[in-house]
Scaffold this motif. Structure first.
Motif, mmCIF file in Angstrom:
data_model
loop_
_atom_site.group_PDB
_atom_site.id
_atom_site.type_symbol
_atom_site.label_atom_id
_atom_site.label_comp_id
_atom_site.label_asym_id
_atom_site.label_seq_id
_atom_site.Cartn_x
_atom_site.Cartn_y
_atom_site.Cartn_z
ATOM 1 N N SER A 31 1.037 -1.032 0.000
ATOM 2 C CA SER A 31 -0.067 -0.088 -0.027
ATOM 3 C C SER A 31 1.133 1.226 -0.176
ATOM 4 O O SER A 31 1.804 1.348 0.819
ATOM 5 N N GLU A 33 0.442 5.446 0.136
ATOM 6 C CA GLU A 33 -0.667 6.696 0.253
ATOM 7 C C GLU A 33 0.061 7.879 0.364
ATOM 8 O O GLU A 33 1.003 7.799 1.197
ATOM 9 N N PRO A 35 -1.551 11.259 0.770
ATOM 10 C CA PRO A 35 -2.640 11.987 1.007
ATOM 11 C C PRO A 35 -2.802 13.503 0.729
ATOM 12 O O PRO A 35 -3.703 14.093 0.689
ATOM 13 N N ASN A 36 -1.601 14.230 0.926
ATOM 14 C CA ASN A 36 -1.391 15.492 0.729
ATOM 15 C C ASN A 36 -0.706 16.019 -0.529
ATOM 16 O O ASN A 36 -0.158 17.194 -0.812
ATOM 17 N N SER A 74 6.574 5.911 7.189
ATOM 18 C CA SER A 74 5.541 6.926 7.096
ATOM 19 C C SER A 74 6.530 8.119 7.255
ATOM 20 O O SER A 74 7.526 8.183 8.011
ATOM 21 N N THR A 76 6.216 12.374 7.664
ATOM 22 C CA THR A 76 5.743 13.752 7.852
ATOM 23 C C THR A 76 6.579 14.833 7.946
ATOM 24 O O THR A 76 7.639 14.685 8.272
ATOM 25 N N ASP A 82 2.274 17.530 8.334
ATOM 26 C CA ASP A 82 1.361 17.114 7.077
ATOM 27 C C ASP A 82 2.059 15.685 6.841
ATOM 28 O O ASP A 82 3.201 15.431 6.738
ATOM 29 N N THR A 83 1.257 14.647 6.591
ATOM 30 C CA THR A 83 1.858 13.312 6.110
ATOM 31 C C THR A 83 2.277 13.729 4.580
ATOM 32 O O THR A 83 1.145 13.924 3.796
ATOM 33 N N PHE A 85 3.913 10.814 2.774
ATOM 34 C CA PHE A 85 3.619 9.509 2.372
ATOM 35 C C PHE A 85 3.395 8.230 3.424
ATOM 36 O O PHE A 85 4.125 8.565 4.627
#
Length: 172
Positions: A31, A33, A35-36, A74, A76, A82-83, A85
Motif C-alpha cells: 500500500s 498513500e 494524502p497531501n 511513514s 511527515t 502533514d503526512t 506518504f
C-alpha cells in the motif's frame, strides 16, 4: 573401528547440517498513500521518517514455513506535521528448513529468512516512493541477528519479572 573413527562419527552425527531452501519470494500486500499531494510539494522538505518492522511465521507443513516481513514507513513534514506518504509492505517467502529445532529454528525463521526478504522489500519501498515523485528513500540495512538477541533478552527479562511478581505460597 578405531576410537578416533568412533569419535569422528559421533561428531559428524552431532553436527548434522541444516538445509535452508528458498521455495518462493513474493509480495503479500502493498500500500502506498500520499494524502497531501500535490500541495505537500509547496512546503519545505524537512521530513521525519517513521519506520516499523515486524515478522510473522506460519508453518505450512513439516519443514515448510512462510515468513512474512511487515514494513511500515511513514513520512511527515517537521514544520506542518502533514503526512507526505505512508508505505506499507508485506514481503513474504516460503522456505524449506530441515535439520533445525528449538532456538536454532527460531533464529533461522526470525533472522536468516527476514534477511533474505528485506532487500526485496527495501527495493519495493524505494520504487513506490520514487513513483510518488518524492526524494529518494534508501532504507538502511537491518541486523536481524541483533534484533533476535534483543527479543530473547526481553523474553528472559519478562520471565524474571513475572517470577518476581508471583507471590510465594503461604505456609501454615
Amino acid at each position: 573401528m578405531s576410537e578416533e573413527n568412533q569419535v569422528a562419527a559421533t561428531e559428524a552425527e552431532e553436527q548434522t547440517p541444516f538445509e535452508l531452501q528458498i521455495q518462493r519470494i513474493y509480495i503479500k500486500d502493498v500500500s502506498f498513500e500520499a494524502p497531501n499531494l500535490p500541495t505537500i510539494f509547496h512546503q519545505e522538505w524537512k521530513p521525519q521518517l517513521g519506520f516499523e518492522l515486524d515478522t510473522e511465521t506460519v508453518k505450512l507443513a513439516d519443514d515448510l514455513y512462510e515468513v512474512i516481513l511487515h514494513i511500515n514507513v511513514s513520512t511527515t513534514l517537521e514544520d506542518s506535521g502533514d503526512t507526505a506518504f505512508i508505505c506499507e509492505v508485506k514481503q513474504a517467502g516460503v522456505f524449506t528448513i530441515k535439520g533445525l529445532e528449538g532456538i536454532q529454528l527460531a533464529h533461522c525463521l526470525a533472522s536468516q529468512c527476514p534477511s533474505v526478504l528485506y532487500p526485496y522489500a527495501r527495493e519495493l519501498i524505494a520504487s513506490l516512493v520514487n513513483r510518488g515523485t518524492f526524494p529518494a528513500l534508501n532504507l538502511s540495512p537491518v541486523n536481524f541477528d541483533a534484533l533476535f538477541v534483543d527479543y530473547l533478552q526481553r523474553q528472559e527479562q519478562e520471565a524474571a519479572e513475572a517470577e518476581e511478581e508471583t507471590p510465594a505460597p503461604a505456609s501454615n
